[in-house]
Design a protein around this motif. Structure first.
Motif, PDB file in Angstrom:
ATOM      1  N   GLN A  60      22.147   6.414  23.953  1.00 61.05           N
ATOM      2  CA  GLN A  60      21.957   5.337  22.527  1.00 61.05           C
ATOM      3  C   GLN A  60      20.772   6.479  21.677  1.00 61.05           C
ATOM      4  N   LEU A  61      21.036   6.058  21.181  1.00 64.21           N
ATOM      5  CA  LEU A  61      19.368   7.539  19.944  1.00 64.21           C
ATOM      6  C   LEU A  61      18.168   6.682  19.876  1.00 64.21           C
ATOM      7  N   LEU A  62      17.130   7.718  20.237  1.00 57.59           N
ATOM      8  CA  LEU A  62      16.491   7.089  19.719  1.00 57.59           C
ATOM      9  C   LEU A  62      15.381   7.912  18.655  1.00 57.59           C
ATOM     10  N   MET A  63      15.175   7.165  17.887  1.00 55.90           N
ATOM     11  CA  MET A  63      13.472   7.648  16.777  1.00 55.90           C
ATOM     12  C   MET A  63      12.378   7.710  17.191  1.00 55.90           C
ATOM     13  N   PHE A  64      11.678   8.697  17.008  1.00 59.14           N
ATOM     14  CA  PHE A  64      10.072   7.988  17.134  1.00 59.14           C
ATOM     15  C   PHE A  64       9.356   8.811  16.116  1.00 59.14           C
ATOM     16  N   PHE A  65       8.747   8.133  15.097  1.00 54.49           N
ATOM     17  CA  PHE A  65       7.750   8.542  14.349  1.00 54.49           C
ATOM     18  C   PHE A  65       6.873   7.893  14.048  1.00 54.49           C
ATOM     19  N   SER A  66       6.025   8.595  13.151  1.00 52.94           N
ATOM     20  CA  SER A  66       4.497   7.605  13.017  1.00 52.94           C
ATOM     21  C   SER A  66       4.096   7.808  11.149  1.00 52.94           C
ATOM     22  N   VAL A  67       3.957   6.975  10.601  1.00 53.09           N
ATOM     23  CA  VAL A  67       3.355   6.774   8.930  1.00 53.09           C
ATOM     24  C   VAL A  67       1.668   6.821   9.136  1.00 53.09           C
ATOM     25  N   LYS A  68       1.128   7.127   7.871  1.00 53.56           N
ATOM     26  CA  LYS A  68       0.034   6.218   7.377  1.00 53.56           C
ATOM     27  C   LYS A  68      -0.009   6.425   6.206  1.00 53.56           C
ATOM     28  N   PRO A  69      -0.560   4.996   6.156  1.00 58.92           N
ATOM     29  CA  PRO A  69      -1.208   4.337   4.838  1.00 58.92           C
ATOM     30  C   PRO A  69      -1.510   5.492   3.310  1.00 58.92           C
ATOM     31  N   LYS A  70      -0.444   4.608   2.521  1.00 61.31           N
ATOM     32  CA  LYS A  70      -0.622   5.787   1.451  1.00 61.31           C
ATOM     33  C   LYS A  70      -2.188   5.554   0.728  1.00 61.31           C
ATOM     34  N   ALA A  71      -2.229   3.823   0.577  1.00 58.95           N
ATOM     35  CA  ALA A  71      -4.019   3.929   0.092  1.00 58.95           C
ATOM     36  C   ALA A  71      -5.252   3.044   1.396  1.00 58.95           C
ATOM     37  N   ALA A  72      -5.681   3.286   1.261  1.00 56.36           N
ATOM     38  CA  ALA A  72      -6.772   2.363   2.252  1.00 56.36           C
ATOM     39  C   ALA A  72      -6.637   1.691   2.711  1.00 56.36           C
ATOM     40  N   ALA A  73      -6.589   1.285   4.034  1.00 51.11           N
ATOM     41  CA  ALA A  73      -6.102  -0.301   4.308  1.00 51.11           C
ATOM     42  C   ALA A  73      -6.783  -0.585   6.031  1.00 51.11           C
ATOM     43  N   PRO A  74      -8.628  -0.603   5.222  1.00 46.30           N
ATOM     44  CA  PRO A  74      -9.332  -1.466   5.555  1.00 46.30           C
ATOM     45  C   PRO A  74      -9.689  -3.354   6.373  1.00 46.30           C
ATOM     46  N   LEU A 116       1.066  -1.294   0.000  1.00 54.08           N
ATOM     47  CA  LEU A 116      -0.002  -0.032   0.194  1.00 54.08           C
ATOM     48  C   LEU A 116       1.029   1.418  -0.079  1.00 54.08           C
ATOM     49  N   GLY A 117       1.995   1.526   0.363  1.00 51.06           N
ATOM     50  CA  GLY A 117       3.221   2.220   0.601  1.00 51.06           C
ATOM     51  C   GLY A 117       2.407   3.520   1.788  1.00 51.06           C
ATOM     52  N   VAL A 118       3.256   4.106   2.513  1.00 49.75           N
ATOM     53  CA  VAL A 118       3.406   5.161   3.204  1.00 49.75           C
ATOM     54  C   VAL A 118       3.371   6.548   2.391  1.00 49.75           C
ATOM     55  N   VAL A 119       2.604   7.243   3.987  1.00 46.19           N
ATOM     56  CA  VAL A 119       2.644   8.945   3.570  1.00 46.19           C
ATOM     57  C   VAL A 119       4.157   9.098   3.965  1.00 46.19           C
ATOM     58  N   ALA A 120       5.028  10.184   4.324  1.00 49.47           N
ATOM     59  CA  ALA A 120       6.033  10.741   4.500  1.00 49.47           C
ATOM     60  C   ALA A 120       5.353  11.604   5.868  1.00 49.47           C
ATOM     61  N   PRO A 121       6.136  11.275   7.352  1.00 52.25           N
ATOM     62  CA  PRO A 121       6.131  11.905   8.276  1.00 52.25           C
ATOM     63  C   PRO A 121       6.180  13.034   8.148  1.00 52.25           C
ATOM     64  N   GLU A 122       5.436  13.940   8.939  1.00 51.70           N
ATOM     65  CA  GLU A 122       6.123  15.091   9.244  1.00 51.70           C
ATOM     66  C   GLU A 122       6.746  15.377   9.597  1.00 51.70           C
ATOM     67  N   ARG A 123       7.455  14.762  11.062  1.00 55.72           N
ATOM     68  CA  ARG A 123       8.693  15.295  11.669  1.00 55.72           C
ATOM     69  C   ARG A 123       8.690  13.687  12.319  1.00 55.72           C
ATOM     70  N   ILE A 124      10.822  13.657  12.433  1.00 57.76           N
ATOM     71  CA  ILE A 124      10.748  11.965  12.977  1.00 57.76           C
ATOM     72  C   ILE A 124      12.005  12.664  14.155  1.00 57.76           C
ATOM     73  N   PHE A 125      11.258  12.063  15.181  1.00 58.93           N
ATOM     74  CA  PHE A 125      11.679  12.970  16.590  1.00 58.93           C
ATOM     75  C   PHE A 125      12.785  12.110  17.414  1.00 58.93           C
ATOM     76  N   ALA A 126      14.563  13.021  17.968  1.00 61.87           N
ATOM     77  CA  ALA A 126      15.280  12.467  18.169  1.00 61.87           C
ATOM     78  C   ALA A 126      15.596  12.107  19.326  1.00 61.87           C
ATOM     79  N   ASN A 127      15.908  11.220  20.301  1.00 60.51           N
ATOM     80  CA  ASN A 127      16.444  11.581  21.662  1.00 60.51           C
ATOM     81  C   ASN A 127      17.411  11.146  22.309  1.00 60.51           C
ATOM     82  N   PHE A 128      18.881  11.206  22.889  1.00 62.98           N
ATOM     83  CA  PHE A 128      19.582  10.772  23.402  1.00 62.98           C
ATOM     84  C   PHE A 128      19.325   9.775  24.367  1.00 62.98           C
ATOM     85  N   GLU A 129      19.135   8.990  25.173  1.00 65.94           N
ATOM     86  CA  GLU A 129      19.542   8.804  26.540  1.00 65.94           C
ATOM     87  C   GLU A 129      20.408   7.278  26.538  1.00 65.94           C
ATOM     88  N   ASP A 130      20.878   7.413  27.707  1.00 70.65           N
ATOM     89  CA  ASP A 130      21.524   6.254  28.171  1.00 70.65           C
ATOM     90  C   ASP A 130      22.959   5.904  27.003  1.00 70.65           C
TER      91      ASP A 130
END
Length: 219
Positions: free
Chosen positions: A125-139, A109-123
């Motif tokens: 180690q690098l962490l990343m948080f983000f979300s993507v939406k399906p490009k086509a409907a996924a019922p 189905l593909g994905v829509v690019a996230p508006e932002r990828i959040f990065a953090n550095f903890e203990d």
């Protein structure tokens, strides 16, 4: 989620970060490791709304990113430096669908690019948080499969526990299962067809998908 062999070799450095620190002629095996969590978020309309990712990278890669992006050399990553990391990854992983595969009845189905990828550095180690939406409907009907993998095999995205892949929301009568393919079994079952597929389309065949852990939802 497809990529050509040429693309993979040209961008072996994960997300375009630290190009000078990584070899350009590495073999097809992981050099970067991340532990991951994937949450499949369902909407009230019985559709897959978005996929939420959390990636925690190994200490070696994390320290390399620290050295590359620590502009003021204080051995800390300031908010603007973390933002630069996230934006670099957001731009660089677009061609790879952010290592995210969403299939419905075997169709990508593909994905829509996230508006932002959040990065953090903890203990350390690098962490990343983000979300993507399906490009086509996924019922929620038929079979849906969700996977996270690097088609170039340069980065290994690992789900340590089955509970790291979850469906969030009301899935009704649908059943979910975490599938961890056995490499030996996959190779045994696909030996002939893998060879044919590779020689028929050596640049476009995505063998890494066959070995990737995935979450399947059957309705």
């Amino acid at each position: 989620m497809k990529t050509t062999r040429k693309n993979g070799l040209a961008r072996l450095a994960f997300a375009g970060i630290c190009l000078t620190a990584l070899p350009t002629n590495a073999g097809a095996h992981p050099h970067i490791f991340a532990e991951a969590r994937l949450e499949v978020m369902l909407g009230e309309d019985d559709q897959v709304e978005e996929l939420r990712h959390v990636w925690r990278f190994d200490e070696f890669f994390s320290s390399t990113v620290m050295l590359e992006f620590d502009a003021n050399t204080n051995l800390e990553l300031e908010p603007e430096e973390l933002e630069a990391i996230g934006e670099t990854v957001r731009q660089s992983l677009a061609d790879f669908d952010y290592y995210t595969s969403i299939q419905k009845d075997g169709v990508e189905l593909g994905v829509v690019a996230p508006e932002r990828i959040f990065a953090n550095f903890e203990d350390g180690q690098l962490l990343m948080f983000f979300s993507v939406k399906p490009k086509a409907a996924a019922p929620l009907d038929g079979k849906l499969a969700f996977g996270v993998y690097d088609p170039t095999m340069y980065a290994a995205i690992d789900f340590v526990n089955d509970t790291d892949l979850v469906v969030m929301g009301d899935a009704g009568d649908c059943e979910s299962a975490v599938i961890r393919p056995d490499p030996d079994q996959v190779l045994a079952e696909m030996q002939g067809s893998l060879t044919d597929a590779f020689f028929n389309d050596p640049e476009g065949y995505d063998v890494s998908q066959l070995f990737a852990t995935r979450l399947e939802v059957t309705c």
